[in-house]
Design a protein around this motif. Structure first.
Motif, mmCIF file in Angstrom:
data_model
loop_
_atom_site.group_PDB
_atom_site.id
_atom_site.type_symbol
_atom_site.label_atom_id
_atom_site.label_comp_id
_atom_site.label_asym_id
_atom_site.label_seq_id
_atom_site.Cartn_x
_atom_site.Cartn_y
_atom_site.Cartn_z
ATOM 1 N N THR A 225 0.826 -1.225 0.000
ATOM 2 C CA THR A 225 0.000 0.000 0.000
ATOM 3 C C THR A 225 0.856 1.270 0.000
ATOM 4 O O THR A 225 0.695 2.132 -0.884
ATOM 5 C CB THR A 225 -0.950 -0.013 1.201
ATOM 6 N N PRO A 226 1.799 1.432 0.949
ATOM 7 C CA PRO A 226 2.633 2.647 0.855
ATOM 8 C C PRO A 226 3.518 2.656 -0.386
ATOM 9 O O PRO A 226 3.804 3.734 -0.931
ATOM 10 C CB PRO A 226 3.482 2.593 2.134
ATOM 11 N N THR B 123 1.511 4.102 -3.165
ATOM 12 C CA THR B 123 1.417 5.562 -3.036
ATOM 13 C C THR B 123 2.715 6.236 -3.461
ATOM 14 O O THR B 123 2.706 7.230 -4.214
ATOM 15 C CB THR B 123 1.079 5.927 -1.584
#
Length: 510
Positions: A265-266, A269
């Motif tokens: 997830t990070p 991003t």
């Protein structure tokens, strides 16, 4: 143990039996000889006295000698008497002159004294067999005669022979009984000792097979009981340690999997932000261009590392499965080589492909592509700009792909270490391709998942060769050796000068 004990017992009994029989036989025969000599001496004295009191003017010498011989034999009943006269021998009734050994006859005829010698007593009647005996020889002197007459006392040894036979039978029977008793005692004793040891061996095999709850019964306080206690303690400790390791391994696999998932997830991003920065970079600012390109490349490497870690965790957890289909391995090789040609051109490394015919097999194309991609990239990385050769070959059972480079290579003892996770032959060497260090480890797991082989050969400054072998039909076990063959060109380079080429420099036929 039983065989050794029986052999040793038989040898000892044979030696002891032979010694005992020899001693008993010698004692019996010596006692018989002493008694015979004493009896012959007494009888000779009596005959000599009777012969001296005989008036030879009124009686014939030969008649008197014959009479004395018969009287001596009849009085005793234990021996026979033969008196050798100047013309013929005077023989007791039923005895043969051949009972006297020739050597003893010569001695008694030429020398005065008394001699004893073993012999075989032979009789004149056909219904009486020969038997062992003893001859005592001496000289009989007649009044008025200047020369003595040899006299022989023949003692049959029937009773002594029977006694010796009885002793031999008793010794043999006793020896057999001792051997049987020793064998039975050794068998029972060995069985009592070996049964717990055998049970310990069986329990150890079961523990080695994974049955960690296996325990040995403990009886008594002897050495075997202490062995059982030690093995039980070892099994308990081993079970505890293995459970700890399994829990730790499970925790590590779960940790890697969770971290990999949580980082996605990070990472997504950051990836989006990096793409925005790359798209909005100012081409007039070289520092900004360089920074965005580095960020983009490192993010790609990070994503590749996360994917490899997830794949490794699936292998460790046993969750990796194959998606099989009938595929031409040669086509996969051609596709991966074509995809690697831009990198090969950038590194100025020629790529050579050799394919055979009918290289189809039941494989997971995605995994085989990943193996080929890793091997080709690894060869380009370490090929030092020299040609990289990719060869596809097959037979009725398997399909093999070899990737050969002529670069830095590695030591022979490092052939297994190259598949270790994050292992590098030269830690100081800077990567130009930017791998994660898990490519060969994942490739090996993919090959094993296909029931295939992935092996490596290398030699410093002569390059390396990797060989992938997979069965044509899924699930079949490969036969032969998983070790790679040493390339012929490496063999020629390793030969001493002058041993691999003729006068013109052409290779000899191999």
């Amino acid at each position: 143990m039983v065989t050794t004990t029986l052999v040793a017992t038989i040898i000892v009994l044979l030696l002891a039996g032979l010694f005992l029989i020899r001693q008993v036989t010698s004692g019996i025969l010596q006692a018989k000889q002493n008694a015979a000599v004493a009896e012959a001496t007494t009888s000779l004295s009596r005959i000599q006295d009777q012969l001296r009191s005989t008036d030879l003017r009124t009686a014939s010498l030969y008649e008197r000698l014959n009479q004395l011989a018969d009287e001596a034999a009849s009085q005793s009943g234990q021996y026979h008497v033969i008196i050798q006269g100047p013309v013929s021998g005077l023989v007791s009734e039923g005895i043969s002159v051949t009972s006297i050994p020739k050597a003893l006859q010569d001695t008694a005829s030429t020398r005065d004294g008394m001699w004893a010698q073993p012999t075989t007593v032979r009789y004149t009647t056909a219904d009486r067999p020969s038997e062992p005996g003893l001859v005592v020889a001496s000289t009989l002197w007649a009044p008025g005669e200047s020369k003595g007459f040899p006299i022989y006392f023949i003692f049959p040894e029937t009773q002594e022979a029977e006694t010796i036979d009885l002793v031999q039978r008793v010794v043999a029977i006793t020896g057999c009984l001792i051997v049987i008793a020793m064998g039975a005692a050794t068998f029972l004793g060995t069985r009592a000792i070996s049964a717990p040891v055998r049970q310990a061996s069986i329990s150890a095999q079961r523990v080695a097979a994974g049955r960690l709850d296996e325990r040995l019964p403990v009886r008594g306080t002897d050495d075997l009981a202490r062995l059982a206690v030690s093995m039980n303690e070892m099994a308990s400790e081993l079970q505890r340690r293995i459970r700890e390791l399994e829990e730790l391994s499970s925790f590590q696999r779960q940790f890697v999997s969770d971290v990999s998932h949580e980082l996605r997830t990070p990472l997504t991003t950051v990836r989006m932000a990096a793409d925005m920065l790359r798209d909005a970079r100012d081409e007039t600012d070289p520092a900004m261009v360089r920074a965005t390109e580095l960020l983009h490349d490192e993010l790609e490497r990070f994503e590749s590392l996360l994917a490899d870690l997830l794949e490794i965790s699936r292998f460790d957890a046993g969750a990796a499965v194959l998606a099989l289909d009938e595929t031409d391995v040669a086509d996969l090789v051609a596709d991966e080589v074509d995809a690697a040609r831009p990198l090969a051109r950038r590194m100025e490394t020629p790529l050579v492909v050799r394919t055979g015919t009918d290289a189809t097999a039941e494989i997971d194309s995605r995994r085989i592509r990943r193996i080929l991609r890793n091997l080709v990239a690894n060869a380009l990385e370490h090929g030092e700009g020299r040609p990289v050769e990719v060869t596809v070959d097959s037979d009725d059972q398997a399909v093999a792909v070899t990737v050969r480079d002529h670069g830095i290579g590695f030591e022979l003892w490092q052939s297994e270490q190259v598949f270790a996770r994050f292992w590098r032959a030269d830690p100081a060497r800077v990567r130009t391709v930017g791998g994660t260090g898990l490519g060969l480890a994942i490739s090996l797991e993919d090959a094993h998942l296909h029931h295939g082989w992935l092996s490596a050969w290398g030699m410093p400054h002569q390059g390396a060769q990797f060989r992938l072998t997979v069965p044509r039909r899924a699930g079949e076990e490969l036969t032969g050796s998983p070790l790679p063959e040493v390339p012929a060109d490496a063999v020629l380079r390793a030969l001493p000068p002058g041993t691999g080429h003729g006068e013109e420099g052409a290779p000899h036929d191999r």
